[in-house]
Design a protein around this motif. Structure first.
Motif, short mmCIF file in Angstrom:
data_model
loop_
_atom_site.label_atom_id
_atom_site.label_comp_id
_atom_site.label_asym_id
_atom_site.label_seq_id
_atom_site.Cartn_x
_atom_site.Cartn_y
_atom_site.Cartn_z
N MET A 275 0.82 -1.21 0.00
CA MET A 275 0.00 0.00 0.00
C MET A 275 0.86 1.26 0.00
O MET A 275 0.59 2.22 -0.73
CB MET A 275 -0.93 0.00 1.21
CG MET A 275 -2.03 -1.06 1.15
SD MET A 275 -3.07 -1.06 2.63
CE MET A 275 -3.76 0.60 2.53
N ILE A 276 1.93 1.24 0.81
CA ILE A 276 2.82 2.41 0.87
C ILE A 276 3.61 2.54 -0.42
O ILE A 276 3.72 3.62 -1.00
CB ILE A 276 3.77 2.27 2.08
CG1 ILE A 276 2.99 2.33 3.39
CG2 ILE A 276 4.83 3.38 2.05
CD1 ILE A 276 3.81 1.98 4.61
N GLY A 277 4.17 1.40 -0.88
CA GLY A 277 5.05 1.43 -2.04
C GLY A 277 4.38 1.92 -3.31
O GLY A 277 5.02 2.58 -4.14
N LYS A 278 3.10 1.63 -3.47
CA LYS A 278 2.42 2.03 -4.70
C LYS A 278 2.22 3.54 -4.79
O LYS A 278 1.87 4.06 -5.85
CB LYS A 278 1.08 1.30 -4.81
CG LYS A 278 1.27 -0.18 -5.14
CD LYS A 278 -0.04 -0.93 -5.26
CE LYS A 278 0.20 -2.39 -5.62
NZ LYS A 278 -1.04 -3.18 -5.74
N TRP A 279 2.42 4.26 -3.68
CA TRP A 279 2.30 5.71 -3.70
C TRP A 279 3.67 6.41 -3.68
O TRP A 279 3.74 7.63 -3.72
CB TRP A 279 1.45 6.19 -2.52
CG TRP A 279 0.01 5.87 -2.69
CD1 TRP A 279 -0.67 4.82 -2.16
CD2 TRP A 279 -0.93 6.58 -3.50
NE1 TRP A 279 -1.97 4.82 -2.56
CE2 TRP A 279 -2.18 5.90 -3.39
CE3 TRP A 279 -0.87 7.73 -4.29
CZ2 TRP A 279 -3.32 6.33 -4.05
CZ3 TRP A 279 -2.01 8.16 -4.95
CH2 TRP A 279 -3.21 7.46 -4.83
N LEU A 280 4.74 5.63 -3.61
CA LEU A 280 6.09 6.18 -3.66
C LEU A 280 6.58 6.16 -5.11
O LEU A 280 6.06 5.40 -5.94
CB LEU A 280 7.01 5.37 -2.75
CG LEU A 280 6.68 5.44 -1.25
CD1 LEU A 280 7.61 4.52 -0.45
CD2 LEU A 280 6.77 6.86 -0.73
N PRO A 281 7.60 6.95 -5.45
CA PRO A 281 7.97 7.10 -6.87
C PRO A 281 8.61 5.87 -7.51
O PRO A 281 8.56 5.73 -8.73
CB PRO A 281 8.95 8.28 -6.85
CG PRO A 281 9.48 8.32 -5.46
CD PRO A 281 8.35 7.87 -4.59
N ALA A 282 9.21 4.97 -6.72
CA ALA A 282 9.94 3.86 -7.34
C ALA A 282 9.01 2.88 -8.03
O ALA A 282 9.34 2.35 -9.10
CB ALA A 282 10.79 3.14 -6.29
N TYR A 283 7.84 2.60 -7.45
CA TYR A 283 6.94 1.62 -8.06
C TYR A 283 6.40 2.08 -9.42
O TYR A 283 6.48 1.32 -10.39
CB TYR A 283 5.79 1.27 -7.12
CG TYR A 283 4.80 0.32 -7.74
CD1 TYR A 283 5.15 -1.01 -7.96
CD2 TYR A 283 3.54 0.75 -8.16
CE1 TYR A 283 4.25 -1.89 -8.56
CE2 TYR A 283 2.65 -0.12 -8.75
CZ TYR A 283 3.01 -1.44 -8.96
OH TYR A 283 2.13 -2.31 -9.57
N PRO A 284 5.85 3.30 -9.54
CA PRO A 284 5.41 3.72 -10.88
C PRO A 284 6.56 3.80 -11.87
O PRO A 284 6.36 3.59 -13.08
CB PRO A 284 4.77 5.10 -10.64
CG PRO A 284 5.24 5.53 -9.31
CD PRO A 284 5.48 4.28 -8.52
#
Length: 247
Positions: free
Chosen positions: A193-202
């Motif tokens: 949940m956190i990672g999908k809103w951080l820049p690395a995942y997109p």
């Protein structure tokens, strides 16, 4: 423009002479790639697809780390050693100094992308269409802008050891929560949940989608643009505060 080009050329030469860059941005991603595709048993049903997927991951990992660490730490070193103060006595405008840093780093990223792509082809025989190679490389290059801006923020720190520690922490945390070491699906739900809103995942997701025949999602593009604006705005604000405190 002439000053910008000359300064950018100088930056490219300096980066390639740095053994720290060669080790962390080129050799380490290849070590990770070899281990996670040839040594560790991942149990994936389609090994060829995993080889291509993880190749995009380590390439994005390399460029992201180079943007945050190589650029950021070098900016701190130059300021603490008095180089930045010296440049202020020359006709080189401060904006040109920072943009040439980012441009020079981007030129080096082109080399990194081609180098790692070739290594993936040689090590595991990764086979993609010409359009997939080109578009995924172009995405990894252009979508790295938020991380370059983050590197500029790191470069505004006062001490090299502080910048080194924080940039390493940011780099590794973003890689972990961005699904660059392992698929997002195997991470705990809270991290997902956190990672999908951080820049690395997109960032990584755009390249993963391209090699599967789909375009990067618009919400991911919007997130990256938002982070670019956030990091640049924060860097400008911090720089102005530093200048105000010195006067």
């Amino acid at each position: 423009m002439k000053l910008f080009l000359l300064q950018s050329q100088a930056e490219v030469r300096r980066i390639f002479r740095n053994p720290y860059f060669v080790f962390w941005s080129l050799l380490m991603p290849l070590v990770f790639y070899f281990i996670f595709t040839n040594v560790v048993s991942t149990g994936v049903p389609d090994q060829d697809e995993w080889n291509a997927h993880f190749l995009m991951s380590v390439t994005a990992f390399s460029v992201m780390g180079s943007s945050i660490m190589t650029l950021g730490i070098r900016l701190v070193q130059e300021r603490t050693e008095g180089w930045t103060a010296y440049l202020e006595t020359t006709p080189l405008p401060p904006v040109t100094y920072f943009t040439s840093k980012m441009a020079g780093q981007s030129v080096v990223h082109v080399f990194s992308i081609v180098f790692i792509f070739l290594a993936g082809r040689i090590i595991n025989g990764v086979s993609l269409g010409a359009a997939e190679w080109f578009l995924s490389g172009l995405w990894i290059l252009t979508a790295s802008l938020p991380f370059l801006a983050l590197g500029v923020m790191v470069g505004l720190m006062k001490r090299v050891d502080t910048a080194s520690g924080i940039s390493n922490l940011l780099y590794l945390a973003l890689a972990l929560t961005g699904g660059m070491w392992m698929p997002m699906e195997v991470l705990p739900e809270a991290l997902q949940m956190i990672g999908k809103w951080l820049p690395a995942y997109p960032y990584g997701s755009g390249a993963w989608g391209i090699i599967r025949g789909s375009a990067p999602e618009w919400r991911h593009i919007g997130l990256l643009i938002g982070y670019l604006a956030l990091f640049l705005g924060a860097a400008v604000y911090i720089r102005k505060r530093q200048d105000a405190m010195q006067t």
